[in-house]
Design an enzyme around this catalytic site. Structure first.
Site, short mmCIF file in Angstrom:
data_model
loop_
_atom_site.label_atom_id
_atom_site.label_comp_id
_atom_site.label_asym_id
_atom_site.label_seq_id
_atom_site.Cartn_x
_atom_site.Cartn_y
_atom_site.Cartn_z
N ASP A 62 -5.59 11.72 8.23
CA ASP A 62 -4.58 10.71 7.96
C ASP A 62 -3.24 11.31 8.34
OD1 ASP A 62 -3.35 8.41 6.68
OD2 ASP A 62 -5.17 8.31 5.46
N ASP B 126 -0.78 6.13 9.19
CA ASP B 126 -0.37 5.33 8.04
C ASP B 126 0.77 4.38 8.43
OD1 ASP B 126 -0.72 5.13 5.08
OD2 ASP B 126 1.39 5.68 5.06
N GLU C 94 -2.72 1.88 11.22
CA GLU C 94 -2.86 0.98 10.07
C GLU C 94 -1.82 -0.14 10.21
OE1 GLU C 94 -2.54 0.72 5.20
OE2 GLU C 94 -1.15 1.95 6.34
N HIS D 260 -9.14 2.08 0.74
CA HIS D 260 -8.67 2.58 -0.55
C HIS D 260 -7.52 1.76 -1.12
CE1 HIS D 260 -5.97 4.05 2.45
NE2 HIS D 260 -5.13 4.48 1.53
N ASP D 261 -7.15 0.68 -0.44
CA ASP D 261 -6.03 -0.14 -0.90
C ASP D 261 -6.44 -1.55 -1.34
OD1 ASP D 261 -4.07 1.83 -0.35
OD2 ASP D 261 -4.01 1.23 1.76
C1 GLC Z 1 -0.70 2.96 3.34
C2 GLC Z 1 -1.77 3.66 2.55
C3 GLC Z 1 -1.49 3.46 1.10
C4 GLC Z 1 -0.14 4.09 0.78
C5 GLC Z 1 0.94 3.50 1.67
C6 GLC Z 1 2.19 4.32 1.62
O1 GLC Z 1 -0.74 1.59 3.17
O2 GLC Z 1 -3.03 3.20 2.92
O3 GLC Z 1 -2.49 4.00 0.29
O4 GLC Z 1 0.18 3.88 -0.56
O5 GLC Z 1 0.55 3.48 3.02
O6 GLC Z 1 2.02 5.53 2.29
#
Ligand code: GLC
Ligand code: MG
Length: 558
Positions: free
Chosen positions: A111, A213, A276, A337-338
């Site tokens: 990541d 991310d 992402e 995970h979100d």
């Molecule tokens: C992304 C991650 C999430 C995190 C956010 C801030 O969306 O998947 O878990 O809280 O970024 O870094």
């Protein structure tokens, strides 16, 4: 087995890359396997569990952040881009994990969190030391508005203003997420150079690529214009969307930054860049880059929210396929995970149909750990809440702890995850629902996942073949995957009632797999009867006619 190929940018077949035919598995490191008895998963734990990934049949693991961090956002607040948090182990543990993964033919993705650092990162410490700091401009600083308040109306995804005041220098800094996560200034070329160097550090260590991310957040409006109100926002929904994030996300110029990340990755052979991006599928095409020089795979999260209905899904797939630039390779995600667990969103029965959909659609699938055994979103007692999102924006169901609970490996205490108190509770049902219960059970969800993954490997059509919609009949969604003389009909019943699809004569085949894990080799001639919540993959005979629905609307079986 024929050489799997895909259509290249010129429309001619080219050998498929590993990340086109392969399947990615996301590991949330805190919850996979604890090896040192502190209740938190770690790198040695992941290494010990690699055989599970091989047995399941995936090709790559993506590990959520493992870097030094104060853990304000559980590792998405990075304090050192080229280290390992002691909680997870050491660089030597990491190298051992990569070596073992290589030996097992698994790729390893990390990541990368380039949008923001932790406030504890030395870069920010330096930047905050004063307006004259040489690193000041590595972050985004603005003077207060005339009334002393934040410089504009921009909001944090995690609630409230996106501006935090620094009393020492009397300026605000911008944070798209927590105040503990100040955004880097990607308009400063030194920032790009520093992150690129961190990427090379891991690529040289043998990492196969990155999941980047919040890649659509990397640049913000240079003129700091206010975001406009969102007329569709309703009371009780996520307050972040009260404004349309027009000037803070998805800027045209971001594609230049992404091309820079891609060049770093492309200097190493066979590496992968995933982005992402939470945007409608129509916006995803741009993230491949104008010359396919952006992300190889801009994450497609549409299935996380799509209505579970045949017509809606058929339309979604068509919209997505149509939005892909020539030569771009699709991808699909069912959980992360979100977002809520798929087994909770759709229920246990349709989670099986969803597995078949994910693993037979055209495009790289990403699985989230535990979805292969039907882990659900676990209710977290108030005194055990960890997620800062839930703490900042409580009560709206936005908290993510429930999808980050420890993997139940077996029926022993704490599911074999740890000897200590786990950092988050396991699902109370772990004595009945754990990997050992699923393993070898002929019709378990895990067996279904394994079989689907094995079929993808055995039949390139299911992995890299062309996608051809056949149609929708009531709750049935039908499509064909075709490649190098092989054709497979996929029929999914998204409803709970039995249904029959009737075809024009000649579309003959045999069932290869049902989501119930039975009916193998059953011949299909003219009609296909499905139980409620059943999906099947049918191998069409080489001479079979193209499956054409004879009548729209599925009849119940006699
Ligand atoms: C992304 C991650 C999430 C995190 C956010 C801030 O969306 O998947 O878990 O809280 O970024 O870094
Ligand atoms: Mg541990």
């Amino acid at each position: 087995m024929p050489d799997p190929t895909t259509d290249g940018p010129d429309g001619l077949p080219q050998p498929a890359k590993w990340w086109q035919s392969g399947v990615i598995y996301q590991v949330y490191p805190r919850s996979f396997q604890d090896s040192d008895g502190d209740g938190v998963g770690d790198l040695t734990g992941i290494r010990r569990r690699l055989p599970h990934l091989v047995e399941l049949g995936v090709d790559a693991l993506w590990i959520s952040p493992i870097f030094p961090s104060p853990m304000a956002d559980f590792g998405y607040d990075v304090a050192d881009y080229t280290g390992i948090h002691p909680l997870f182990g050491t660089l030597a543990d990491f190298d051992a994990l990569v070596a073992e993964a290589k030996a097992l033919n698994l790729k390893v993705l990390l990541d990368l969190v380039p949008n923001h650092t932790s406030i504890a990162h030395p870069w920010f410490q330096e930047a905050r030391s004063g307006r004259a700091s040489p690193r000041r401009d590595w972050y985004i600083w603005r003077d207060p508005a005339a009334d002393g308040g934040p410089p504009n109306n921009w909001r944090s995804e995690f609630g409230g203003s996106a501006w935090a005041y620094d009393p020492d220098s009397q300026q605000y800094y911008y944070h798209a997420f927590l105040a503990e996560q100040p955004d880097l200034n990607w308009r400063n070329p030194q920032v790009a150079a520093a992150i690129h160097e961190a990427m090379r550090f891991w690529l040289r260590r043998g990492v196969d690529g990155f999941r980047v991310d919040v890649i659509w957040h990397l640049l913000k409006d240079q003129d700091f214009r206010d975001n406009p109100p969102n007329p569709d926002w309703r009371e009780g929904s996520n307050p972040y969307f009260q404004l349309q994030p027009l000037h803070t996300t998805d800027l045209e110029e971001v594609h230049g930054v992404i091309a820079g990340l891609r060049r770093v990755v492309d200097a190493f052979p066979e590496r992968l860049l995933i982005g992402e991006i939470y945007l409608p599928v129509e916006r995803l095409g741009a993230y491949y880059g104008a010359h396919l020089d952006g992300a190889h795979l801009p994450f497609n999260f549409a299935l996380l929210e799509a209505p579970w209905e045949a017509r809606a899904l058929a339309d979604l797939i068509a919209r997505y396929e149509a939005a892909l630039p020539p030569g771009a390779w699709p991808n699909w995600v069912l959980g992360n995970h979100d977002r809520p667990r798929v087994a909770s969103r759709l229920g246990a029965e349709q989670a099986r149909v969803a597995a078949m959909l994910l693993l037979t659609l055209r495009g790289t699938p990403t699985l989230y750990y535990g979805d292969e055994i039907g882990m659900t979103t676990v209710p977290i007692p108030p005194d055990r809440i960890q997620d800062p999102y839930e703490k900042n924006v409580p009560g709206l169901g936005l908290g993510r702890d429930g999808v980050r609970t420890p993997m139940p490996w077996d029926g022993s205490p704490n599911g074999g995850f740890t000897d200590a108190t786990p950092w988050l509770p396991l699902d109370a049902n772990f004595p009945e629902n754990n990997l050992m219960q699923h393993r070898g059970a002929p019709a378990s969800l895990y067996t279904l996942y394994q079989t689907l993954l094995r079929l993808r490997r055995a039949h390139p059509a299911l992995a890299v073949g062309r996608y051809q919609p056949v149609g929708v009949a009531g709750d049935l969604l039908l499509y064909v995957r075709a490649h190098a003389g092989e054709r497979f009909l996929v029929a999914l019943n998204l409803g709970g009632a039995p249904a029959v699809a009737t075809f024009a004569p000649g579309a003959d085949g045999r069932i290869l797999l049902s989501t119930f894990c039975d009916r193998v080799d059953e011949p299909v001639t003219g009609a296909l009867a499905l139980r409620g919540a059943e999906g099947v993959v049918v191998r069409l005979e080489p001479e079979a006619a193209w499956p054409r629905l004879a009548a729209l609307g599925a009849a119940a079986p006699a």
